[in-house]
Scaffold this motif. Sequence first.
Motif, PDB file in Angstrom:
ATOM      1  N   PRO A  96       0.241  70.840  55.865  1.00  0.00           N
ATOM      2  CA  PRO A  96      -0.283  70.833  57.231  1.00  0.00           C
ATOM      3  C   PRO A  96      -0.847  72.180  57.663  1.00  0.00           C
ATOM      4  CG  PRO A  96       2.110  70.893  57.264  1.00  0.00           C
ATOM      5  CD  PRO A  96       1.708  70.714  55.832  1.00  0.00           C
ATOM      6  N   ASN A 119       7.164  62.156  57.490  1.00  0.00           N
ATOM      7  CA  ASN A 119       6.707  62.876  58.670  1.00  0.00           C
ATOM      8  C   ASN A 119       7.542  64.123  58.894  1.00  0.00           C
ATOM      9  OD1 ASN A 119       4.736  60.831  59.463  1.00  0.00           O
ATOM     10  ND2 ASN A 119       6.508  59.564  59.958  1.00  0.00           N
ATOM     11  N   SER A 133       5.464  68.932  67.545  1.00  0.00           N
ATOM     12  CA  SER A 133       4.494  68.115  66.806  1.00  0.00           C
ATOM     13  C   SER A 133       5.189  67.359  65.677  1.00  0.00           C
ATOM     14  CB  SER A 133       3.385  68.994  66.223  1.00  0.00           C
ATOM     15  OG  SER A 133       2.667  69.653  67.240  1.00  0.00           O
ATOM     16  N   VAL A 166       3.936  65.538  62.224  1.00  0.00           N
ATOM     17  CA  VAL A 166       2.748  65.475  61.372  1.00  0.00           C
ATOM     18  C   VAL A 166       3.123  64.873  60.019  1.00  0.00           C
ATOM     19  CG1 VAL A 166       0.921  66.824  60.273  1.00  0.00           C
ATOM     20  CG2 VAL A 166       1.811  67.523  62.505  1.00  0.00           C
TER      21      VAL A 166
END
Length: 457
Positions: free
Chosen positions: A141, A358, A365, A367
């Motif tokens: 990420p 995830n 957040s 992600v």
Amino acid sequence: MDLFRALQTSVSGLQAQSYAISNISGNIANSQTTGYKRVDTSFVDMVTESAPKREVAGSVLAQSQLTNSIAGNIISTTIPTNMAINGTGFFTVMQKTGDANNQPTFDKTPLYTRRGDFAQDKDGYLVNGSGAYLSGTTTNPTTGETTTGPIKIGNYALKAQATTTIDYGGNLPATPTVTAKDSHLYNPSTASLKVTTTDGSVTPDLATASATDVSDLTNNSILGPQLTMYTETGSPVTLSTRWAKVQDADPANKKDAVWNLFYQSDTISTPPVWTNVGMGVTFDSSGQMKQPATGVIPIAPLTVNGTSFGSVNVNLGKSGLTQYADATGAATTSNLNQNGSAAGTLTSVSMGVDGKINGAFSNGSIVPIATVGIAQFKNPDGLKANSDGNYVQTAESGKPDAGLNGSTITGSSIEQSNTDIASEFSKMIVTQQAYSANTRVMSTAQTMMSDLLNVIR
């Protein structure tokens, strides 16, 4: 010769029942093995070639009957990276072959398993209890780089992201309540406090409420949504808004209700400064929003205390904002989100039903950081058992198809063995009786042969 055939047949019976008891023994031994698939035994008769009137019951052959397509019970665990497949399919895994330059090396031949008790090893790889490494697609990420192979969860960090979009939905009251004269709400008394409509009755200007106008605005408007936005460096900035109604709906004269949105562009000054975003929001007589037709209010640029966010879009959607009667006379908010965030570090992971891993970050957040490799086979019972609960592809199983194909993943869970202890004990009793019966056949045939030999003597 029939006596010899009887002996041979009973020997094949002993061999077949021995094979069956071996499978039963393995099933019972693995009744607590995660993802284990029991091996049943099927028996095939072997008839010798003869005339229809002279057929003789022949020998027997025992064969394995796999149950790879039969799922075991799914139970919960406390490890977030444990996972179980609801439905068909197998996890794609790889075996470690060694280390090179302090990095693990892997056998390129994929293996398949239902054993989903995966947990992170010291390097961050997901490894199950038998030492197989889960493979799939990993997305960093931080950099956006995607790799295929063994899944490794690193110490990821997210960059700060500036706010560029605000999603907003709610209701503006048809008859708002204010503390000053109602007429001031529709006609601000200060000339410099300009308003914007879409029907041309007022010049569409982007106006700023100066210090002398602030009390007029606050007394003749209602509170709008308030939220935290983020700069490019991740600094939080509070955005405060107010709604001012500048025109009532007048169906007779074909006029719609018009509202203006103001935001506090300077919170440091005394009094603070409010800025009109410069676009009228209109509603028809039924309370449905007509303008903006796109459902977006652009604010360009949006500046708070000298910090510019550039162009920010307030996304109302086609029907996200309404104007219905409200007894309190206040604006209500049903949806309020923005896409900015501060920098964050990975704090935990969780499994999604879609097979995505995830990552939850310290900035709030969530992600996707990896996608689990799942393989489907047209004939899963055609797979060949390898070792440690792994299977390899064969000609009988067919080629693997990637994807869940309707199955789902359950996180923090594992699949138990599909062995039923009670059923195995029942089969054990039957097998033991059949084995004993075959030994009686052998002893009887031997006695008959002895009797024949005695006649000759």
